[in-house]
Structure formats: structure tokens, C-alpha cells
Enzyme design. Structure first.
Site, PDB file in Angstrom:
ATOM      1  N   GLY A  10       0.832  -1.205   0.000  1.00  0.00           N
ATOM      2  CA  GLY A  10       0.000   0.000   0.000  1.00  0.00           C
ATOM      3  C   GLY A  10       0.864   1.252   0.000  1.00  0.00           C
ATOM      4  N   ASP A  36      -2.366 -12.585   5.466  1.00  0.00           N
ATOM      5  CA  ASP A  36      -3.745 -12.089   5.450  1.00  0.00           C
ATOM      6  C   ASP A  36      -4.129 -11.835   6.906  1.00  0.00           C
ATOM      7  OD1 ASP A  36      -6.443 -11.634   5.456  1.00  0.00           O
ATOM      8  OD2 ASP A  36      -6.941 -13.274   4.095  1.00  0.00           O
ATOM      9  N   ILE A  37      -4.272 -10.577   7.265  1.00  0.00           N
ATOM     10  CA  ILE A  37      -4.446 -10.237   8.686  1.00  0.00           C
ATOM     11  C   ILE A  37      -5.779 -10.726   9.249  1.00  0.00           C
ATOM     12  CG2 ILE A  37      -2.873  -8.263   8.527  1.00  0.00           C
ATOM     13  CD1 ILE A  37      -5.414  -6.453   8.680  1.00  0.00           C
ATOM     14  N   ALA A  60      -4.941  -2.253   5.731  1.00  0.00           N
ATOM     15  CA  ALA A  60      -6.282  -1.781   6.093  1.00  0.00           C
ATOM     16  C   ALA A  60      -7.187  -1.876   4.884  1.00  0.00           C
ATOM     17  CB  ALA A  60      -6.224  -0.323   6.571  1.00  0.00           C
ATOM     18  N   TYR A  61      -8.459  -1.834   5.155  1.00  0.00           N
ATOM     19  CA  TYR A  61      -9.476  -1.653   4.114  1.00  0.00           C
ATOM     20  C   TYR A  61      -9.710  -0.153   4.047  1.00  0.00           C
ATOM     21  CZ  TYR A  61     -13.921  -2.256   1.615  1.00  0.00           C
ATOM     22  OH  TYR A  61     -14.946  -2.205   0.703  1.00  0.00           O
ATOM     23  N   THR A  62      -9.279   0.487   2.957  1.00  0.00           N
ATOM     24  CA  THR A  62      -9.268   1.954   2.924  1.00  0.00           C
ATOM     25  C   THR A  62     -10.254   2.567   1.920  1.00  0.00           C
ATOM     26  OG1 THR A  62      -7.455   1.925   1.329  1.00  0.00           O
ATOM     27  CG2 THR A  62      -6.847   2.094   3.652  1.00  0.00           C
ATOM     28  N   TYR A 125     -16.155   3.141   7.332  1.00  0.00           N
ATOM     29  CA  TYR A 125     -14.687   3.120   7.410  1.00  0.00           C
ATOM     30  C   TYR A 125     -14.205   3.709   8.744  1.00  0.00           C
ATOM     31  CZ  TYR A 125      -9.906   4.744   6.526  1.00  0.00           C
ATOM     32  OH  TYR A 125      -8.565   5.013   6.637  1.00  0.00           O
TER      33      TYR A 125
HETATM   34  N1  LIG Z   1      -5.430   6.824   2.410  1.00  0.00           N
HETATM   35  C1  LIG Z   1      -5.808   7.792   3.243  1.00  0.00           C
HETATM   36  O1  LIG Z   1      -6.173   8.899   2.827  1.00  0.00           O
HETATM   37  C2  LIG Z   1      -5.735   7.559   4.735  1.00  0.00           C
HETATM   38  C3  LIG Z   1      -6.183   8.587   5.579  1.00  0.00           C
HETATM   39  C4  LIG Z   1      -6.105   8.377   6.967  1.00  0.00           C
HETATM   40  C5  LIG Z   1      -5.610   7.192   7.468  1.00  0.00           C
HETATM   41  N2  LIG Z   1      -5.211   6.215   6.607  1.00  0.00           N
HETATM   42  C6  LIG Z   1      -4.724   4.956   7.178  1.00  0.00           C
HETATM   43  O2  LIG Z   1      -3.352   4.822   6.840  1.00  0.00           O
HETATM   44  C7  LIG Z   1      -3.025   3.445   6.679  1.00  0.00           C
HETATM   45  C8  LIG Z   1      -2.353   3.231   5.344  1.00  0.00           C
HETATM   46  O3  LIG Z   1      -3.218   3.702   4.312  1.00  0.00           O
HETATM   47  P1  LIG Z   1      -2.824   3.564   2.775  1.00  0.00           P
HETATM   48  O4  LIG Z   1      -3.400   4.737   2.074  1.00  0.00           O
HETATM   49  O5  LIG Z   1      -1.371   3.239   2.656  1.00  0.00           O
HETATM   50  O6  LIG Z   1      -3.691   2.272   2.398  1.00  0.00           O
HETATM   51  P2  LIG Z   1      -3.594   1.370   1.090  1.00  0.00           P
HETATM   52  O7  LIG Z   1      -2.751   2.014   0.052  1.00  0.00           O
HETATM   53  O8  LIG Z   1      -5.003   0.997   0.754  1.00  0.00           O
HETATM   54  O9  LIG Z   1      -2.811   0.096   1.628  1.00  0.00           O
HETATM   55  C9  LIG Z   1      -3.405  -0.859   2.453  1.00  0.00           C
HETATM   56  C10 LIG Z   1      -2.788  -2.185   2.103  1.00  0.00           C
HETATM   57  O10 LIG Z   1      -3.386  -3.191   2.949  1.00  0.00           O
HETATM   58  C11 LIG Z   1      -3.661  -4.324   2.138  1.00  0.00           C
HETATM   59  N3  LIG Z   1      -4.686  -5.170   2.715  1.00  0.00           N
HETATM   60  C12 LIG Z   1      -6.033  -5.109   2.578  1.00  0.00           C
HETATM   61  N4  LIG Z   1      -6.623  -6.146   3.197  1.00  0.00           N
HETATM   62  C13 LIG Z   1      -5.626  -6.895   3.747  1.00  0.00           C
HETATM   63  C14 LIG Z   1      -5.588  -8.097   4.505  1.00  0.00           C
HETATM   64  N5  LIG Z   1      -6.715  -8.757   4.806  1.00  0.00           N
HETATM   65  N6  LIG Z   1      -4.385  -8.592   4.898  1.00  0.00           N
HETATM   66  C15 LIG Z   1      -3.243  -7.927   4.576  1.00  0.00           C
HETATM   67  N7  LIG Z   1      -3.207  -6.805   3.833  1.00  0.00           N
HETATM   68  C16 LIG Z   1      -4.388  -6.284   3.438  1.00  0.00           C
HETATM   69  C17 LIG Z   1      -4.132  -3.697   0.829  1.00  0.00           C
HETATM   70  O11 LIG Z   1      -4.159  -4.637  -0.208  1.00  0.00           O
HETATM   71  P3  LIG Z   1      -5.233  -4.393  -1.420  1.00  0.00           P
HETATM   72  O12 LIG Z   1      -4.831  -3.137  -2.086  1.00  0.00           O
HETATM   73  O13 LIG Z   1      -5.038  -5.632  -2.245  1.00  0.00           O
HETATM   74  O14 LIG Z   1      -6.580  -4.317  -0.763  1.00  0.00           O
HETATM   75  C18 LIG Z   1      -3.070  -2.611   0.658  1.00  0.00           C
HETATM   76  O15 LIG Z   1      -1.902  -3.120   0.057  1.00  0.00           O
HETATM   77  C19 LIG Z   1      -4.341   2.676   6.856  1.00  0.00           C
HETATM   78  O16 LIG Z   1      -4.437   2.219   8.169  1.00  0.00           O
HETATM   79  C20 LIG Z   1      -5.406   3.734   6.613  1.00  0.00           C
HETATM   80  O17 LIG Z   1      -6.605   3.416   7.282  1.00  0.00           O
HETATM   81  C21 LIG Z   1      -5.246   6.383   5.261  1.00  0.00           C
END
Ligand SMILES: NC(=O)c1ccc[n+]([C@@H]2O[C@H](COP(=O)([O-])OP(=O)(O)OC[C@H]3O[C@@H](n4cnc5c(N)ncnc54)[C@H](OP(=O)(O)O)[C@@H]3O)[C@@H](O)[C@H]2O)c1
Length: 279
Positions: A10, A36-37, A60-62, A125
Site C-alpha cells: 500500500g 492475510d491479517i 487496512a481496508y481503505t 470506514y
Molecule cells: N489513504 C488515506 O487517505 C488515509 C487517511 C487516513 C488514514 N489512513 C490509514 O493509513 C493506513 C495506510 O493507508 P494507505 O493509504 O497506505 O492504504 P492502502 O494504500 O489501501 O494500503 C493498504 C494495504 O493493505 C492491504 N490489505 C487489505 N486487506 C488486507 C488483509 N486482509 N491482509 C493484509 N493486507 C491487506 C491492501 O491490499 P489491497 O490493495 O489488495 O486491498 C493494501 O496493500 C491505513 O491504516 C489507513 O486506514 C489512510
């Protein structure tokens, strides 16, 4: 120090690994193929064998929009999955850093949200991320919970890339002007998370790039840096085609970060400029 990074493919996970490598910190990455968490026993085995000193939990599921239509899947990853990681960390004697979100708040505040303020998430979310916070604190006392917002990074899709893509196809774009928050560059946040992993300063933190803007202001700055003349039509959220409620104001106070002696992240405009230079 050995780190284990979940969600390594991610946006944030990728940059935590990149920053760790640049700093010479040993780090192992795992995404859903390896870990797989949502599978508790598998998570416990993986962390038990990896033997990290700290797990930076970026998986995370984002997908905020999609989550409203499949809350069970979102909950399985963000709540059950995070609980699995927290239990496994506690069993393996590892610290845990859980990444959370400004979407735990309802946006009704008029001053930046402090870590002591009561969360009241508006959407699926946000609710699942808040429950993930609770399980992290419950199962893994040696944990950090770090709320961030409006994340952009090189590896993955985000608002910056969407604006550039839309601007390459249209002369004008509609962007919401009545939601205010802080854009955050994954490379900057990654450095702070790694700093935290070296400490015992467990607790709840807010960490974003400094400064506030609306999505429309953010889009304007992106287009300006890209040298594009595309016009930004500033529209209210009510005209944006989304059924998902979002906080209109999600400034996050850095009081707890300051109190613990951690450095704040640079201003978002500076972060955006560094990010766009790499595109
Ligand atoms: N993006 C934002 O704007 C934002 C804002 C505030 C906080 N956050 C938090 O910051 C953190 C990182 O966000 P990010 O933007 O880097 O998220 P991201 O790009 O969506 O990355 C999340 C990663 O987790 C993987 N994942 C999903 N389900 C999984 C599972 N069951 N087991 C293992 N891996 C799994 C995803 O794979 P897939 O792609 O295959 O699903 C993806 O590679 C998260 O906790 C998010 O909630 C994000």
C-alpha cells in the site's frame, strides 16, 4: 531493531519500507499474499516466526465509498484483522504501531481535534478504524495509535494522482471546497513512525503534514505545481456525487506529539512539492 510492515504494497507500507531501507533499519514487508491479517492463527504464526521488535501495521481496508456497501468485509480487515495483529504482537513481545484516521471524528469541532476529544465517526470506514484502535489498545499495551489524514504517496492511488489524471482530460474540474483537513505525505509520516518504533512512548497521537486546506485548495496547488491551466470549480459537498458522510473539518492537534518530543511533519505544500518532483 527489526520492523515488520503489514500492508507493504500500500501507499504507506511501501514508504515505511523505503525509509527504513534508506536509514539502514532492518525491515520485512508483508502484504495479503504473505500475511492475510483476517486469519488470526496465520497472523500469530507469521509474527511469531518473523520475531520483529515492532510491527508497523499499515494493512487496512481503505476504500471509504465501497465500505458503505460491504461493511462486513471492511470490519473483518480493520477490526478483526487489527485485533489479530495486536494479539500476535503481544504474544511475540513486539511493539505495535496502528495507523488510524481523522475519519474517527464527526467534523463538528471548530478547533483542531485533540487526542482527548471524543470520536464520533460518520461512516463505516471511520467506525471500523476506531474499533481497530480499541482492540489495539486492549490487546497490545506496548502500542502506538497514530491518526493521520488525506494520505498521498507514490505507490498507489490518491487525490493528487486523480486530480492530475482528471486535469489531463478536462479543461475544468469540480472539487469540494467545504471540507477542511491536512494532506499527509507517506514518506514524511513513515519517518515519524520509524522514530516512534525506537521509543517506549506508547499512546495515542495525531500526525499529519502541517497546515490546513480544502480539497479545492489542495487541487489548486497540485495544478499550480504541475503548471496546468485547468480550472477548479469550487463546489459544496452536497453537489459531490457521494452518499458517504465525511467530516467537514478534521484538523488534528499535535499536542501529544509535541509533549512526547516527536518532531512535527513539514507543511503540506512542501511535502506536495517533493512528492510531485518524483512523479
Ligand atoms: N489513504 C488515506 O487517505 C488515509 C487517511 C487516513 C488514514 N489512513 C490509514 O493509513 C493506513 C495506510 O493507508 P494507505 O493509504 O497506505 O492504504 P492502502 O494504500 O489501501 O494500503 C493498504 C494495504 O493493505 C492491504 N490489505 C487489505 N486487506 C488486507 C488483509 N486482509 N491482509 C493484509 N493486507 C491487506 C491492501 O491490499 P489491497 O490493495 O489488495 O486491498 C493494501 O496493500 C491505513 O491504516 C489507513 O486506514 C489512510
Amino acid at each position: 531493531m527489526k520492523l515488520l510492515v503489514t500492508g507493504a504494497d500500500g501507499q504507506l507500507g511501501h514508504d515505511v519500507l523505503a525509509v527504513a531501507a534508506a536509514r539502514g533499519v532492518r525491515a520485512q514487508g508483508a502484504d495479503i499474499r504473505e500475511l492475510d491479517i483476517t486469519d488470526g492463527p496465520a497472523a500469530a504464526d507469521f509474527i511469531g516466526q518473523s520475531r520483529p521488535d515492532a510491527v508497523i501495521h499499515c494493512a487496512a481496508y481503505t476504500a471509504v465509498e465501497r465500505a458503505q456497501g460491504e461493511p462486513e468485509r471492511c470490519e473483518a480487515v480493520n477490526v478483526l484483522g487489527s485485533g489479530n495483529i495486536a494479539r500476535a504482537c503481544a504474544a511475540a513481545g513486539a511493539k505495535m504501531i496502528y495507523i488510524s484516521t481523522d475519519y474517527v471524528f464527526n467534523g463538528e469541532a471548530r478547533v483542531p481535534y485533540d487526542t482527548g476529544d471524543e470520536p464520533a465517526p460518520l461512516n463505516v470506514y471511520g467506525r471500523t478504524k476506531l474499533l481497530g484502535e480499541h482492540l489495539t489498545a486492549q490487546y497490545c499495551p506496548r502500542s502506538f495509535i497514530v491518526r493521520t489524514s488525506w494520505v498521498f504517496g507514490l505507490h498507489g492511488n490518491n487525490f493528487v494522482k486523480n486530480i492530475l489524471s482528471a486535469a489531463s482530460q478536462k479543461n475544468e474540474i469540480d472539487v469540494v471546497c467545504d471540507q477542511t483537513g491536512s494532506p499527509t505525505y507517506t514518506a514524511d509520516l513513515a519517518g515519524l513512525l520509524i522514530d516512534m518504533a525506537f521509543t517506549e512512548k506508547y499512546g495515542l497521537y495525531h500526525a499529519t503534514n502541517e497546515g490546513l486546506c480544502s480539497w479545492a485548495d489542495f487541487a489548486q496547488e497540485i495544478l499550480c505545481l504541475a503548471g496546468l491551466k485547468t480550472r477548479v470549480n469550487r463546489i459544496p459537498s452536497s453537489r459531490y456525487p457521494s452518499k458517504v458522510p465525511r467530516p467537514v473539518y478534521s484538523a488534528l492537534s499535535k499536542r501529544s506529539l509535541d509533549a512526547a518530543g516527536f518532531s512535527r511533519l513539514p507543511p503540506w505544500q512542501d511535502a506536495l512539492e517533493r512528492f510531485m518532483a518524483l512523479l
